[in-house]
Scaffold this active site. Structure first.
Site, PDB file in Angstrom:
ATOM      1  N   GLU A 280       0.846  -1.192   0.000  1.00  0.00           N
ATOM      2  CA  GLU A 280       0.000   0.000   0.000  1.00  0.00           C
ATOM      3  C   GLU A 280       0.885   1.247   0.000  1.00  0.00           C
ATOM      4  O   GLU A 280       1.875   1.317   0.714  1.00  0.00           O
ATOM      5  CB  GLU A 280      -0.896  -0.023   1.248  1.00  0.00           C
ATOM      6  CG  GLU A 280      -1.805   1.173   1.368  1.00  0.00           C
ATOM      7  CD  GLU A 280      -2.616   1.405   0.097  1.00  0.00           C
ATOM      8  OE1 GLU A 280      -3.320   0.500  -0.346  1.00  0.00           O
ATOM      9  OE2 GLU A 280      -2.518   2.517  -0.469  1.00  0.00           O
TER      10      GLU A 280
ATOM     11  N   CYS B  45       6.136   4.629   8.946  1.00  0.00           N
ATOM     12  CA  CYS B  45       6.645   3.929   7.763  1.00  0.00           C
ATOM     13  C   CYS B  45       8.113   4.215   7.449  1.00  0.00           C
ATOM     14  O   CYS B  45       8.928   3.292   7.464  1.00  0.00           O
ATOM     15  CB  CYS B  45       5.785   4.260   6.558  1.00  0.00           C
ATOM     16  SG  CYS B  45       4.149   3.528   6.687  1.00  0.00           S
TER      17      CYS B  45
ATOM     18  N   PHE C 254       9.118  16.240  -1.961  1.00  0.00           N
ATOM     19  CA  PHE C 254       9.992  15.697  -0.912  1.00  0.00           C
ATOM     20  C   PHE C 254      11.354  16.366  -0.865  1.00  0.00           C
ATOM     21  O   PHE C 254      12.348  15.729  -0.566  1.00  0.00           O
ATOM     22  CB  PHE C 254      10.120  14.164  -1.050  1.00  0.00           C
ATOM     23  CG  PHE C 254       8.940  13.469  -0.444  1.00  0.00           C
ATOM     24  CD1 PHE C 254       9.008  12.938   0.830  1.00  0.00           C
ATOM     25  CD2 PHE C 254       7.744  13.381  -1.131  1.00  0.00           C
ATOM     26  CE1 PHE C 254       7.906  12.343   1.417  1.00  0.00           C
ATOM     27  CE2 PHE C 254       6.627  12.794  -0.564  1.00  0.00           C
ATOM     28  CZ  PHE C 254       6.707  12.271   0.710  1.00  0.00           C
TER      29      PHE C 254
ATOM     30  N   GLY D  97       9.381  11.206  10.107  1.00  0.00           N
ATOM     31  CA  GLY D  97       8.904  10.339  11.191  1.00  0.00           C
ATOM     32  C   GLY D  97       7.793   9.465  10.660  1.00  0.00           C
ATOM     33  O   GLY D  97       7.773   9.121   9.477  1.00  0.00           O
TER      34      GLY D  97
ATOM     35  N   LYS E 126      -0.797   7.814   1.834  1.00  0.00           N
ATOM     36  CA  LYS E 126      -0.187   8.709   2.828  1.00  0.00           C
ATOM     37  C   LYS E 126      -1.251   9.048   3.867  1.00  0.00           C
ATOM     38  O   LYS E 126      -2.369   9.402   3.495  1.00  0.00           O
ATOM     39  CB  LYS E 126       0.229  10.051   2.207  1.00  0.00           C
ATOM     40  CG  LYS E 126       1.173   9.993   1.072  1.00  0.00           C
ATOM     41  CD  LYS E 126       1.524  11.411   0.608  1.00  0.00           C
ATOM     42  CE  LYS E 126       0.407  12.139  -0.143  1.00  0.00           C
ATOM     43  NZ  LYS E 126       0.002  11.548  -1.412  1.00  0.00           N
TER      44      LYS E 126
HETATM   45  P1  NAD Z   1      -1.871   0.140  12.600  1.00  0.00           P
HETATM   46  O1  NAD Z   1      -1.043  -0.158  13.779  1.00  0.00           O
HETATM   47  O2  NAD Z   1      -2.615   1.434  12.529  1.00  0.00           O
HETATM   48  O3  NAD Z   1      -2.975  -1.017  12.420  1.00  0.00           O
HETATM   49  C1  NAD Z   1      -2.705  -2.372  12.530  1.00  0.00           C
HETATM   50  C2  NAD Z   1      -3.928  -3.055  13.137  1.00  0.00           C
HETATM   51  O4  NAD Z   1      -3.753  -4.475  13.072  1.00  0.00           O
HETATM   52  C3  NAD Z   1      -4.146  -2.726  14.607  1.00  0.00           C
HETATM   53  O5  NAD Z   1      -5.456  -2.209  14.779  1.00  0.00           O
HETATM   54  C4  NAD Z   1      -3.982  -4.061  15.332  1.00  0.00           C
HETATM   55  O6  NAD Z   1      -4.822  -4.196  16.459  1.00  0.00           O
HETATM   56  C5  NAD Z   1      -4.354  -5.043  14.239  1.00  0.00           C
HETATM   57  N1  NAD Z   1      -3.856  -6.407  14.411  1.00  0.00           N
HETATM   58  C6  NAD Z   1      -2.630  -6.809  14.839  1.00  0.00           C
HETATM   59  N2  NAD Z   1      -2.562  -8.165  14.829  1.00  0.00           N
HETATM   60  C7  NAD Z   1      -3.747  -8.610  14.366  1.00  0.00           C
HETATM   61  C8  NAD Z   1      -4.284  -9.898  14.099  1.00  0.00           C
HETATM   62  N3  NAD Z   1      -3.556 -10.996  14.287  1.00  0.00           N
HETATM   63  N4  NAD Z   1      -5.554  -9.997  13.632  1.00  0.00           N
HETATM   64  C9  NAD Z   1      -6.295  -8.880  13.424  1.00  0.00           C
HETATM   65  N5  NAD Z   1      -5.849  -7.645  13.646  1.00  0.00           N
HETATM   66  C10 NAD Z   1      -4.601  -7.496  14.113  1.00  0.00           C
HETATM   67  O7  NAD Z   1      -0.930  -0.048  11.347  1.00  0.00           O
HETATM   68  P2  NAD Z   1      -1.007   0.716   9.929  1.00  0.00           P
HETATM   69  O8  NAD Z   1      -0.400   2.052  10.047  1.00  0.00           O
HETATM   70  O9  NAD Z   1      -2.382   0.572   9.373  1.00  0.00           O
HETATM   71  O10 NAD Z   1       0.004  -0.180   9.085  1.00  0.00           O
HETATM   72  C11 NAD Z   1      -0.327  -1.500   8.686  1.00  0.00           C
HETATM   73  C12 NAD Z   1       0.691  -1.973   7.666  1.00  0.00           C
HETATM   74  O11 NAD Z   1       0.600  -1.161   6.493  1.00  0.00           O
HETATM   75  C13 NAD Z   1       2.144  -1.869   8.128  1.00  0.00           C
HETATM   76  O12 NAD Z   1       2.867  -2.925   7.587  1.00  0.00           O
HETATM   77  C14 NAD Z   1       2.601  -0.557   7.523  1.00  0.00           C
HETATM   78  O13 NAD Z   1       3.986  -0.531   7.291  1.00  0.00           O
HETATM   79  C15 NAD Z   1       1.859  -0.555   6.213  1.00  0.00           C
HETATM   80  N6  NAD Z   1       1.601   0.774   5.663  1.00  0.00           N
HETATM   81  C16 NAD Z   1       1.229   1.799   6.481  1.00  0.00           C
HETATM   82  C17 NAD Z   1       0.962   3.041   5.938  1.00  0.00           C
HETATM   83  C18 NAD Z   1       0.570   4.193   6.817  1.00  0.00           C
HETATM   84  O14 NAD Z   1       0.608   5.324   6.340  1.00  0.00           O
HETATM   85  N7  NAD Z   1       0.177   3.973   8.057  1.00  0.00           N
HETATM   86  C19 NAD Z   1       1.079   3.251   4.556  1.00  0.00           C
HETATM   87  C20 NAD Z   1       1.427   2.177   3.744  1.00  0.00           C
HETATM   88  C21 NAD Z   1       1.698   0.943   4.309  1.00  0.00           C
END
Ligand code: NAD
Length: 432
Positions: free
Chosen positions: A148, A260, A249, A257, A151
């Site tokens: 994904e 990611c 950027f 920060g 942003k």
């Molecule tokens: P987050 O911490 O906001 O959400 C993760 C969720 O997964 C939490 O609510 C947690 O309770 C849940 N979870 C954990 N273990 C679980 C399980 N076994 N079953 C069900 N739910 C479970 O994380 P995020 O920011 O959404 O990031 C998720 C992934 O996406 C990461 O790998 C991150 O690197 C990637 N990502 C994040 C972004 C961003 O901007 N936040 C952008 C692109 C990719």
């Protein structure tokens, strides 16, 4: 299509809501019971512009549901995994949540299902997840890499209008399902790039590492500007005008920060280490970023000749960037901890991140409802997050409220000339 999304955080919730909005029947699953309870009651556990309306509308129209139970997986044609992949002790990505989710999915599979890895995972994870699941189920399935690129702060727009969709799979069946799911989002001729899973996994890290590199590079140039009497804004405009470079950027600041860039850069360095590739550029990117997060405190130490103990400072911005409440790896944490560690008192204002900050800092800092309340009686103002509402304040009012008229602008949101004319001692990043 019936879709389950496992992990209802910033990525899972946005993906789930957008997929429901394009007509699919989506269940968002999370192990965090409180999160699911909030969502069922119509509240969002995170701040993301536009998400609350999108979630409520799709719940009302019965396309979006929430559960702590994986039961919906049995009927889903596609299951997305969007759980967190935090850094482990050695900087590599911790796959514990991904593997736990995959095992639970495997136990619920009935018919053919495409299991799609949306979490950012190291190269080889798609294979690893497939092997782990195959040990637990007889059902037919494919594991697909689909990183994904959204942003935070613009997540819905990014998901609905992506620059590209990357899908890593060798399975024709999975490819067709993913092409169907993403068709509504790529109508403006944006590509779905089908590739092998390893290349898809690496694409996500390469993209984030490139963006982090641009930021650290400009922060190095900014430091050089300060030392040799150049202005980084002018350098940025002059260099960015070259179409091979572009403007994105290239803003210097207090370091990158968020959840990611820091973890993905360190995970890529760890992957290099494991395979005998020394990613020296990225080590320097991290090094510069650590230095940059200390830049404002260093400037304050110089300005006050080390006498920071007992000073009262105002901090504008807590989240790692505007339009989000996410404080993971936020430079604000480093700035505030640095000032607290030297005996200062801190009062903060952030339009949405206060509740998250309270969990982190507790009563060690205080909070103000408005930017103006925040600067009342302050010995200096630190600008850490570039919220739009901070850009054009009433400078006279601020000048009159502060005890000392000193501003450390970590995002270069103010015009240095205007600040001096308004009577401030002004410090930006990389500015004369
Ligand atoms: P987050 O911490 O906001 O959400 C993760 C969720 O997964 C939490 O609510 C947690 O309770 C849940 N979870 C954990 N273990 C679980 C399980 N076994 N079953 C069900 N739910 C479970 O994380 P995020 O920011 O959404 O990031 C998720 C992934 O996406 C990461 O790998 C991150 O690197 C990637 N990502 C994040 C972004 C961003 O901007 N936040 C952008 C692109 C990719």
């Amino acid at each position: 299509m019936r879709i389950s999304v496992v992990g209802s955080g910033y990525v899972g919730l946005v993906a789930g809501a957008c997929l429901a909005d394009s007509g699919n029947a989506v269940t968002c699953i999370d192990t965090d019971e409180q999160k699911i309870r909030w969502l069922e009651d119509g509240y969002l556990p995170i701040y993301e512009p536009g998400l609350e309306d999108l979630v409520r509308r799709n719940v009302r129209q019965k396309r979006l549901a929430f559960s702590t139970d994986y039961a919906s997986v049995a009927k889903a044609q596609v299951v997305f995994i969007a759980v967190g992949t935090p850094p482990g002790d050695d900087g590599s990505a911790d796959l514990r949540h991904v593997l736990a989710a995959a095992a639970e999915i495997a136990r619920h599979l009935r018919e053919y299902t495409a299991v799609v890895l949306k979490s950012t995972v190291p190269v080889g994870t798609t294979d690893q997840v497939r092997e782990a699941m195959a040990r637990l189920t007889e059902a037919e399935f494919d594991v697909v890499s689909n990183p994904e690129f959204l942003k935070e702060g613009a997540a819905i727009d990014d998901f609905q209008k992506p620059d590209r969709v990357v899908v890593g799979t060798a399975s024709e069946r999975a490819r067709k399902l993913l092409a169907e799911i993403y068709a509504p989002f790529v109508r403006t001729e944006k590509p779905i790039l089908f590739m092998d899973p390893r290349s898809a996994e690496l694409t996500k890290y390469a993209a984030n590492a490139m963006l982090a590199t641009r930021i650290s590079f400009m922060n190095d140039i900014a430091l050089l500007c300060e030392r040799i009497g150049a202005d980084v804004d002018q350098v940025r405009k002059g260099a960015g005008a070259d179409r091979r470079i572009g403007y994105s950027f290239l803003f210097p600041g207090v370091g990158y920060g968020g959840s990611c860039f820091p973890k993905d850069v360190s995970a890529l360095i760890a992957a290099g280490r494991e395979t005998g590739v020394d990613l020296e550029i990225l080590k320097a990117v991290e090094h510069t970023n650590r230095r940059q997060k200390r830049a404002l405190v260093d400037k304050a130490m110089r300005h006050f000749a080390g006498a920071i103990a007992g000073k009262r400072f105002a901090v504008w911005g807590l989240a790692f960037k505007p339009k989000t409440d996410d404080m993971r790896e936020s430079p604000a944490v480093e700035v505030i901890e640095g000032l607290l560690g030297k005996g200062a008192t801190i009062r903060c204002h952030d339009p949405v991140a206060e509740a998250v900050a309270e969990k982190h800092f507790g009563a060690r800092i205080s909070y103000a409802e408005t930017p103006y309340d925040c600067v009342e009686g302050a010995d200096a103002l630190f600008v850490v997050t570039e919220w739009n509402q901070f850009r054009k304040p009433d400078l006279t009012r601020i000048r009159q409220s502060m005890r000392l008229p000193v501003v450390f602008d970590g995002r270069n949101i103010f015009d240095p000339e205007a600040m001096r004319e308004a009577g401030f001692v002004y410090y930006g990043i990389g500015r004369r």
